[in-house]
Design a protein around this motif. Sequence first.
Motif, PDB file in Angstrom:
ATOM      1  N   ASP A  98      31.856  92.891  32.430  1.00 24.94           N
ATOM      2  CA  ASP A  98      32.282  91.830  33.120  1.00 24.94           C
ATOM      3  C   ASP A  98      33.228  90.719  31.965  1.00 24.94           C
ATOM      4  OD1 ASP A  98      30.299  91.249  31.131  1.00 24.94           O
ATOM      5  OD2 ASP A  98      28.884  90.290  31.749  1.00 24.94           O
ATOM      6  N   PHE A  99      34.262  91.710  31.625  1.00 25.22           N
ATOM      7  CA  PHE A  99      35.544  91.032  31.065  1.00 25.22           C
ATOM      8  C   PHE A  99      36.495  91.350  31.835  1.00 25.22           C
ATOM      9  CE2 PHE A  99      34.383  89.802  25.680  1.00 25.22           C
ATOM     10  CZ  PHE A  99      33.341  89.260  26.614  1.00 25.22           C
ATOM     11  N   SER A 100      37.713  90.440  31.250  1.00 23.36           N
ATOM     12  CA  SER A 100      38.481  90.484  31.687  1.00 23.36           C
ATOM     13  C   SER A 100      39.959  91.561  31.017  1.00 23.36           C
ATOM     14  CB  SER A 100      39.632  90.005  32.302  1.00 23.36           C
ATOM     15  OG  SER A 100      39.872  88.855  30.914  1.00 23.36           O
ATOM     16  N   ALA A 101      40.331  92.645  31.532  1.00 26.88           N
ATOM     17  CA  ALA A 101      41.218  93.585  30.035  1.00 26.88           C
ATOM     18  C   ALA A 101      42.076  92.307  29.437  1.00 26.88           C
ATOM     19  CB  ALA A 101      42.505  93.501  31.243  1.00 26.88           C
ATOM     20  N   LEU A 102      41.784  91.439  29.124  1.00 25.39           N
ATOM     21  CA  LEU A 102      42.473  90.644  28.448  1.00 25.39           C
ATOM     22  C   LEU A 102      41.282  90.077  27.496  1.00 25.39           C
ATOM     23  CD1 LEU A 102      45.294  88.893  26.871  1.00 25.39           C
ATOM     24  CD2 LEU A 102      43.690  86.800  28.589  1.00 25.39           C
ATOM     25  N   ALA A 126      50.114  94.107  23.539  1.00 25.43           N
ATOM     26  CA  ALA A 126      49.595  95.342  23.682  1.00 25.43           C
ATOM     27  C   ALA A 126      49.204  96.039  24.795  1.00 25.43           C
ATOM     28  CB  ALA A 126      48.607  95.248  22.819  1.00 25.43           C
ATOM     29  N   LEU A 127      48.582  95.205  26.112  1.00 27.25           N
ATOM     30  CA  LEU A 127      48.472  95.112  27.635  1.00 27.25           C
ATOM     31  C   LEU A 127      50.516  95.299  28.324  1.00 27.25           C
ATOM     32  CD1 LEU A 127      46.126  93.035  28.411  1.00 27.25           C
ATOM     33  CD2 LEU A 127      45.763  95.264  28.474  1.00 27.25           C
ATOM     34  N   GLY A 146      41.855 105.211  34.768  1.00 24.94           N
ATOM     35  CA  GLY A 146      43.254 105.538  34.287  1.00 24.94           C
ATOM     36  C   GLY A 146      43.674 103.694  33.759  1.00 24.94           C
ATOM     37  N   GLN A 147      43.321 103.185  34.179  1.00 25.82           N
ATOM     38  CA  GLN A 147      43.806 101.793  34.180  1.00 25.82           C
ATOM     39  C   GLN A 147      42.913 100.697  33.055  1.00 25.82           C
ATOM     40  OE1 GLN A 147      43.126 100.011  38.019  1.00 25.82           O
ATOM     41  NE2 GLN A 147      45.220 100.101  38.548  1.00 25.82           N
ATOM     42  N   VAL A 151      43.919 100.539  29.284  1.00 27.15           N
ATOM     43  CA  VAL A 151      42.788  99.233  27.969  1.00 27.15           C
ATOM     44  C   VAL A 151      42.542  98.992  26.165  1.00 27.15           C
ATOM     45  CG1 VAL A 151      41.304  97.171  28.654  1.00 27.15           C
ATOM     46  CG2 VAL A 151      42.648  97.645  30.901  1.00 27.15           C
ATOM     47  N   ALA A 152      41.280 100.561  26.858  1.00 29.33           N
ATOM     48  CA  ALA A 152      41.366 101.066  25.935  1.00 29.33           C
ATOM     49  C   ALA A 152      42.201 101.041  24.738  1.00 29.33           C
ATOM     50  CB  ALA A 152      40.464 102.085  26.099  1.00 29.33           C
ATOM     51  N   ILE A 153      43.283 101.897  25.003  1.00 28.45           N
ATOM     52  CA  ILE A 153      44.055 102.166  23.763  1.00 28.45           C
ATOM     53  C   ILE A 153      44.347 100.803  23.905  1.00 28.45           C
ATOM     54  CG2 ILE A 153      47.010 103.226  23.771  1.00 28.45           C
ATOM     55  CD1 ILE A 153      45.677 105.315  25.849  1.00 28.45           C
ATOM     56  N   ALA A 154      44.994 100.002  24.869  1.00 34.27           N
ATOM     57  CA  ALA A 154      45.862  98.528  24.479  1.00 34.27           C
ATOM     58  C   ALA A 154      45.029  97.505  22.823  1.00 34.27           C
ATOM     59  CB  ALA A 154      45.402  97.543  25.534  1.00 34.27           C
ATOM     60  N   ARG A 155      43.300  98.098  23.428  1.00 29.00           N
ATOM     61  CA  ARG A 155      42.686  97.470  22.560  1.00 29.00           C
ATOM     62  C   ARG A 155      42.863  98.381  21.296  1.00 29.00           C
ATOM     63  NH1 ARG A 155      36.638  98.250  24.499  1.00 29.00           N
ATOM     64  NH2 ARG A 155      37.450 100.442  23.745  1.00 29.00           N
TER      65      ARG A 155
END
Length: 221
Positions: A98-102, A126-127, A146-147, A151-155
């Motif tokens: 329930d969190f956004s990608a950011l 990072a995104l 995939g999306q 996001v996990a890689i950006a984190r």
Amino acid sequence: MIQLHQISKIYNQGKTNAFQALHKIDLKIADGELVAIIGTSGAGKSTLLHILACIDSYESGEYYIDDTLVKNCSEKKLAQIRNKKIGMVMQDFALVDDFSALQNVMLPLDFSKSKVSEKKEKCLKALQAVGMEKFAHHQSNKLSGGQKQRVAIARAIVNEPSIILADEPTGALDSKTSSEIMELFKSLNDAGRTVIIVTHDMKIAQQCKRVIRIEDGKIVD
């Protein structure tokens, strides 16, 4: 530089159900390598990855990250290493639904003393690096597999770690999306990061520059 010398890991040591997961592992991974660790389920590859990530301890041997001997580190120091030097990517993405990608990408910055605006700028960068800036405010459970992995890689890269560890990062993805994620890992490696990918898929492993095979807790190739 990552160096492991005679690393052994035993679960439930001293009990009747004791199990030795790793047997005297010797391994060196130079800065900037793109490495696959391959093996069947239960071979010990995830245990090895968790030790590399400073998540799991080990019974004997020595593990150095650069010039730091890991077993001599306090919990506070280990947390600093995990936060600053290592980025982790998991098969199941490990996002907060329930969190956004950011908001997900901001999680590693919780203890940063930077201003919120500076944190957001860092997360958006990072995104952008993984092609997900347009989805920054999308709720994570609305994203495709995939999306979510992007996001996990950006984190994982938001703190600009030198080492990226990925545990079966394409295991939950179709072949086309897997190829896209592997291209992303290659680009991170081309930018100078050390990337270590645990996989059971030889097609994924062959895209790396070095393949390490582990069987029954031992490096065999």
